[in-house]
Design a protein around this motif. Structure first.
Motif, PDB file in Angstrom:
ATOM      1  N   LEU A 269       0.809  -1.221   0.000  1.00 54.67           N
ATOM      2  CA  LEU A 269       0.000   0.000   0.000  1.00 54.67           C
ATOM      3  C   LEU A 269       0.841   1.269   0.000  1.00 54.67           C
ATOM      4  O   LEU A 269       0.350   2.350  -0.347  1.00 54.67           O
ATOM      5  CB  LEU A 269      -0.933   0.010   1.223  1.00 54.67           C
ATOM      6  N   ALA A 270       2.082   1.153   0.435  1.00 54.18           N
ATOM      7  CA  ALA A 270       2.974   2.317   0.489  1.00 54.18           C
ATOM      8  C   ALA A 270       4.412   1.840   0.359  1.00 54.18           C
ATOM      9  O   ALA A 270       4.704   0.645   0.494  1.00 54.18           O
ATOM     10  CB  ALA A 270       2.779   3.094   1.791  1.00 54.18           C
ATOM     11  N   SER A 271       5.310   2.758   0.124  1.00 54.66           N
ATOM     12  CA  SER A 271       6.719   2.418  -0.050  1.00 54.66           C
ATOM     13  C   SER A 271       7.367   2.062   1.289  1.00 54.66           C
ATOM     14  O   SER A 271       6.835   2.403   2.355  1.00 54.66           O
ATOM     15  CB  SER A 271       7.464   3.615  -0.659  1.00 54.66           C
ATOM     16  N   PRO A 272       8.515   1.392   1.271  1.00 64.79           N
ATOM     17  CA  PRO A 272       9.227   1.058   2.520  1.00 64.79           C
ATOM     18  C   PRO A 272       9.593   2.288   3.346  1.00 64.79           C
ATOM     19  O   PRO A 272       9.785   2.190   4.561  1.00 64.79           O
ATOM     20  CB  PRO A 272      10.480   0.333   2.016  1.00 64.79           C
ATOM     21  N   PHE A 273       9.714   3.440   2.706  1.00 63.62           N
ATOM     22  CA  PHE A 273      10.019   4.657   3.460  1.00 63.62           C
ATOM     23  C   PHE A 273       8.926   4.954   4.480  1.00 63.62           C
ATOM     24  O   PHE A 273       9.196   5.383   5.599  1.00 63.62           O
ATOM     25  CB  PHE A 273      10.181   5.851   2.507  1.00 63.62           C
ATOM     26  N   PHE A 274       7.672   4.720   4.087  1.00 62.77           N
ATOM     27  CA  PHE A 274       6.572   4.963   5.021  1.00 62.77           C
ATOM     28  C   PHE A 274       6.642   4.001   6.194  1.00 62.77           C
ATOM     29  O   PHE A 274       6.339   4.381   7.330  1.00 62.77           O
ATOM     30  CB  PHE A 274       5.224   4.812   4.315  1.00 62.77           C
ATOM     31  N   VAL A 275       7.016   2.772   5.950  1.00 62.98           N
ATOM     32  CA  VAL A 275       7.123   1.781   7.020  1.00 62.98           C
ATOM     33  C   VAL A 275       8.129   2.257   8.071  1.00 62.98           C
ATOM     34  O   VAL A 275       7.880   2.180   9.280  1.00 62.98           O
ATOM     35  CB  VAL A 275       7.538   0.405   6.457  1.00 62.98           C
ATOM     36  N   ALA A 276       9.266   2.771   7.609  1.00 64.47           N
ATOM     37  CA  ALA A 276      10.284   3.273   8.535  1.00 64.47           C
ATOM     38  C   ALA A 276       9.771   4.484   9.312  1.00 64.47           C
ATOM     39  O   ALA A 276       9.979   4.603  10.523  1.00 64.47           O
ATOM     40  CB  ALA A 276      11.549   3.646   7.763  1.00 64.47           C
ATOM     41  N   GLU A 277       9.089   5.377   8.613  1.00 68.79           N
ATOM     42  CA  GLU A 277       8.551   6.575   9.267  1.00 68.79           C
ATOM     43  C   GLU A 277       7.472   6.217  10.291  1.00 68.79           C
ATOM     44  O   GLU A 277       7.455   6.754  11.405  1.00 68.79           O
ATOM     45  CB  GLU A 277       7.967   7.523   8.214  1.00 68.79           C
ATOM     46  N   SER A 278       6.587   5.296   9.924  1.00 66.30           N
ATOM     47  CA  SER A 278       5.508   4.916  10.837  1.00 66.30           C
ATOM     48  C   SER A 278       6.052   4.201  12.069  1.00 66.30           C
ATOM     49  O   SER A 278       5.514   4.351  13.170  1.00 66.30           O
ATOM     50  CB  SER A 278       4.483   4.033  10.122  1.00 66.30           C
ATOM     51  N   LEU A 279       7.131   3.440  11.885  1.00 67.20           N
ATOM     52  CA  LEU A 279       7.750   2.756  13.017  1.00 67.20           C
ATOM     53  C   LEU A 279       8.367   3.763  13.987  1.00 67.20           C
ATOM     54  O   LEU A 279       8.245   3.620  15.212  1.00 67.20           O
ATOM     55  CB  LEU A 279       8.816   1.780  12.527  1.00 67.20           C
ATOM     56  N   ALA A 280       8.988   4.805  13.445  1.00 66.42           N
ATOM     57  CA  ALA A 280       9.606   5.830  14.285  1.00 66.42           C
ATOM     58  C   ALA A 280       8.552   6.616  15.074  1.00 66.42           C
ATOM     59  O   ALA A 280       8.643   6.760  16.299  1.00 66.42           O
ATOM     60  CB  ALA A 280      10.439   6.780  13.426  1.00 66.42           C
ATOM     61  N   PHE A 281       7.533   7.102  14.373  1.00 68.23           N
ATOM     62  CA  PHE A 281       6.474   7.867  15.055  1.00 68.23           C
ATOM     63  C   PHE A 281       5.661   6.969  15.990  1.00 68.23           C
ATOM     64  O   PHE A 281       5.263   7.399  17.078  1.00 68.23           O
ATOM     65  CB  PHE A 281       5.546   8.520  14.019  1.00 68.23           C
ATOM     66  N   GLY A 282       5.423   5.743  15.562  1.00 69.53           N
ATOM     67  CA  GLY A 282       4.652   4.819  16.387  1.00 69.53           C
ATOM     68  C   GLY A 282       5.356   4.460  17.683  1.00 69.53           C
ATOM     69  O   GLY A 282       4.710   4.298  18.727  1.00 69.53           O
ATOM     70  N   SER A 283       6.678   4.325  17.616  1.00 75.69           N
ATOM     71  CA  SER A 283       7.441   4.003  18.826  1.00 75.69           C
ATOM     72  C   SER A 283       7.289   5.104  19.875  1.00 75.69           C
ATOM     73  O   SER A 283       7.155   4.823  21.071  1.00 75.69           O
ATOM     74  CB  SER A 283       8.926   3.822  18.473  1.00 75.69           C
ATOM     75  N   TYR A 284       7.269   6.344  19.415  1.00 73.39           N
ATOM     76  CA  TYR A 284       7.096   7.459  20.346  1.00 73.39           C
ATOM     77  C   TYR A 284       5.672   7.479  20.900  1.00 73.39           C
ATOM     78  O   TYR A 284       5.450   7.832  22.068  1.00 73.39           O
ATOM     79  CB  TYR A 284       7.418   8.781  19.654  1.00 73.39           C
ATOM     80  N   PHE A 285       4.719   7.092  20.082  1.00 73.86           N
ATOM     81  CA  PHE A 285       3.325   6.995  20.512  1.00 73.86           C
ATOM     82  C   PHE A 285       3.186   5.940  21.611  1.00 73.86           C
ATOM     83  O   PHE A 285       2.504   6.152  22.625  1.00 73.86           O
ATOM     84  CB  PHE A 285       2.455   6.658  19.304  1.00 73.86           C
ATOM     85  N   VAL A 286       3.847   4.804  21.430  1.00 72.51           N
ATOM     86  CA  VAL A 286       3.839   3.740  22.437  1.00 72.51           C
ATOM     87  C   VAL A 286       4.508   4.221  23.717  1.00 72.51           C
ATOM     88  O   VAL A 286       4.025   3.975  24.834  1.00 72.51           O
ATOM     89  CB  VAL A 286       4.545   2.477  21.902  1.00 72.51           C
ATOM     90  N   TYR A 287       5.618   4.929  23.562  1.00 75.80           N
ATOM     91  CA  TYR A 287       6.345   5.449  24.729  1.00 75.80           C
ATOM     92  C   TYR A 287       5.482   6.430  25.520  1.00 75.80           C
ATOM     93  O   TYR A 287       5.439   6.386  26.766  1.00 75.80           O
ATOM     94  CB  TYR A 287       7.630   6.127  24.268  1.00 75.80           C
ATOM     95  N   ALA A 288       4.770   7.307  24.820  1.00 78.12           N
ATOM     96  CA  ALA A 288       3.882   8.266  25.487  1.00 78.12           C
ATOM     97  C   ALA A 288       2.759   7.535  26.227  1.00 78.12           C
ATOM     98  O   ALA A 288       2.360   7.949  27.327  1.00 78.12           O
ATOM     99  CB  ALA A 288       3.297   9.234  24.465  1.00 78.12           C
ATOM    100  N   SER A 289       2.263   6.434  25.661  1.00 83.74           N
ATOM    101  CA  SER A 289       1.226   5.636  26.317  1.00 83.74           C
ATOM    102  C   SER A 289       1.774   4.965  27.575  1.00 83.74           C
ATOM    103  O   SER A 289       1.087   4.870  28.603  1.00 83.74           O
ATOM    104  CB  SER A 289       0.677   4.579  25.353  1.00 83.74           C
ATOM    105  N   TYR A 290       3.021   4.526  27.491  1.00 85.35           N
ATOM    106  CA  TYR A 290       3.672   3.925  28.666  1.00 85.35           C
ATOM    107  C   TYR A 290       3.820   4.948  29.795  1.00 85.35           C
ATOM    108  O   TYR A 290       3.551   4.646  30.970  1.00 85.35           O
ATOM    109  CB  TYR A 290       5.039   3.370  28.268  1.00 85.35           C
ATOM    110  N   LEU A 291       4.225   6.156  29.441  1.00 83.17           N
ATOM    111  CA  LEU A 291       4.353   7.215  30.448  1.00 83.17           C
ATOM    112  C   LEU A 291       2.995   7.529  31.080  1.00 83.17           C
ATOM    113  O   LEU A 291       2.907   7.784  32.287  1.00 83.17           O
ATOM    114  CB  LEU A 291       4.938   8.479  29.817  1.00 83.17           C
ATOM    115  N   PHE A 292       1.949   7.513  30.279  1.00 84.93           N
ATOM    116  CA  PHE A 292       0.596   7.752  30.792  1.00 84.93           C
ATOM    117  C   PHE A 292       0.206   6.666  31.789  1.00 84.93           C
ATOM    118  O   PHE A 292      -0.396   6.950  32.834  1.00 84.93           O
ATOM    119  CB  PHE A 292      -0.397   7.798  29.630  1.00 84.93           C
ATOM    120  N   HIS A 293       0.561   5.430  31.474  1.00 89.29           N
ATOM    121  CA  HIS A 293       0.274   4.321  32.386  1.00 89.29           C
ATOM    122  C   HIS A 293       1.028   4.486  33.700  1.00 89.29           C
ATOM    123  O   HIS A 293       0.471   4.228  34.780  1.00 89.29           O
ATOM    124  CB  HIS A 293       0.643   3.001  31.724  1.00 89.29           C
TER     125      HIS A 293
END
Length: 341
Positions: A269-293
C-alpha cells in the motif's frame, strides 16, 4: 465644474448627515446599522450550529474520509471528492447535533460543556432536530450521488453514534470501543466511494488504523475530563480504573504501530520509506502511552497532544508514499503540449 461637483458632494453629505440625525432622534436604524446587525446575527447563528455539530471534531472526521478517497485512487481535484467529503462532514455534524440533544441535561453538569447552545437555551431541541435532520438528509444525498454503499456506511455510522454510543456512555465503559467503530468508518467511506471494496486491503488498513488509534487518544482525553464525566454519570474507564486504562493505551498504541507498519508493507500500500517513518512515530506513541500508564496525572495531556498530532502526520505521510494517490490533473491541463500515455 469643480464648483458644481463640490456643491453636489456637500449636498450629499448634508442629506446623509440629516438622515443619520433623524434616525438618531427617532430611534430608527440606518442602513449600515441594519446590515451590521444582520451580519452579527448570521455569524451568531452559524456559530451556534458549528458548536452543536462539534465542527473541530467533524473537520477531523472529514479529513480521514478525504484521505481514504485519495489513498484508494480517487481523483482529489474532482467534484466526486468534494461531494464525498462534504457529505461525510454534514452527516457528522448531524450526529453530533443529535448527540447534544440527547445529552442536554448532562452537559449542564460538566464545566467543559455547560455553555453549549442547548444548555444555554439559545437553540431549542426542535430547532436542533430540524437542522440535524436537514444535515443528515443532504449529506446522505451527496454521498449517494457518488456511491450508494458509502452513503449506507455513513447512515450506519450515524445510527451507531446516536442510538448506541450515546446512551451507552452512561451504561458501560465499553462505550469507548463502540465509539472507536464510529471513528473507523469514515476513512472506509472514502475508500469505498473511490471504488475500493469494503474488505479491500486499503479499507481494512485505514479502518483498523483509525480504530486502534482512538483507544489511547480517548483514554487520555477521558482522564483529563474525569471529574466532569463523573459529575454527569458517564462510565469512562479512565475515571473508573486508571491503571487499566493505561494498560489499554499501551496495548492499542502497539496495535496502531503494528497496523501502520505491517499492513502497508504486506499489501504494497505504500513504499518502505513509510514503514520506517511509521515505526519511528509509532514508537514514540507507544512510549507516550507507557508514560501515561506510569504517571497519568503528569502525562495524560502529553499523550493526548501526541495522539492528536500523530494521526494527521501519519495519514499525510501515507498519502505521500501511496502509489495510488491521484490528484486527478490531466497533463494537458498543466501543459497543453503534453501528451498522455
Amino acid at each position: 465644474m469643480l464648483l458644481s461637483t463640490t456643491m453636489r458632494t456637500a449636498r450629499g453629505v448634508g442629506v446623509a448627515g440629516r438622515r443619520k440625525r433623524w434616525c438618531s432622534e427617532t430611534g430608527m436604524q440606518t442602513r449600515l446599522e441594519v446590515r451590521k446587525e444582520w451580519a452579527a446575527k448570521a455569524v451568531d447563528y452559524v456559530g451556534k450550529y458549528a458548536v452543536l455539530g462539534k465542527i473541530k471534531l467533524t473537520g477531523l472526521v472529514a479529513f480521514t474520509t478525504s484521505v481514504g478517497f485519495a489513498a484508494a485512487g480517487g481523483p482529489v481535484l474532482s467534484l466526486a471528492h468534494a461531494s464525498v467529503v462534504g457529505g461525510c462532514f454534514l452527516q457528522s455534524m448531524s450526529a453530533n447535533t443529535f448527540n447534544q440533544i440527547a445529552e442536554k441535561d448532562f452537559d449542564k453538569l460538566m464545566k467543559r460543556t455547560d455553555r453549549r447552545p442547548m444548555v444555554k437555551g439559545t437553540v431549542t431541541p426542535s430547532e436542533a432536530r430540524a437542522v440535524g435532520s436537514l444535515e443528515l438528509t443532504t449529506g446522505t444525498a451527496m454521498l449517494y450521488a457518488v456511491d450508494p454503499t458509502s452513503a449506507a456506511l455513513g447512515v450506519a455510522c450515524w445510527a451507531l453514534y446516536v442510538h448506541c454510543y450515546t446512551p451507552m456512555k452512561r451504561a458501560h465503559w465499553l462505550n469507548t470501543w463502540v465509539g472507536a467503530v464510529v471513528g473507523a468508518l469514515p476513512p472506509m467511506m472514502g475508500t469505498v466511494a473511490a471504488g475500493a471494496g469494503v474488505l479491500s486491503p486499503i479499507s481494512i488498513f485505514l479502518g483498523s488504523f483509525l480504530y486502534f488509534w482512538q483507544i489511547p487518544h480517548f483514554m487520555s482525553l477521558c482522564y483529563l475530563n474525569r471529574r466532569d464525566y463523573k459529575a454527569a454519570g458517564f462510565q469512562m474507564l479512565s475515571s473508573i480504573d486508571t491503571k487499566r486504562a493505561g494498560l489499554f493505551s499501551i496495548k492499542y498504541a502497539v496495535y496502531t504501530t503494528a497496523a501502520a507498519t505491517a499492513m502497508p508493507l504486506c499489501y504494497g500500500l505504500a513504499s518502505p520509506f513509510f514503514v520506517a517513518e511509521s515505526l519511528a512515530f509509532g514508537s514514540y506513541f507507544v512510549y507516550a502511552s507507557y508514560l501515561f500508564h506510569q504517571e497519568p496525572l503528569k502525562n495524560a495531556r502529553k499523550l493526548f497532544l501526541i495522539s492528536i498530532s500523530y494521526l494527521p502526520i501519519l495519514l499525510v505521510l501515507f498519502l505521500v508514499h501511496c502509489p495510488d494517490f491521484n490528484l486527478g490533473i490531466s497533463p494537458k491541463l498543466l501543459c497543453p503540449m503534453a501528451t498522455e500515455n
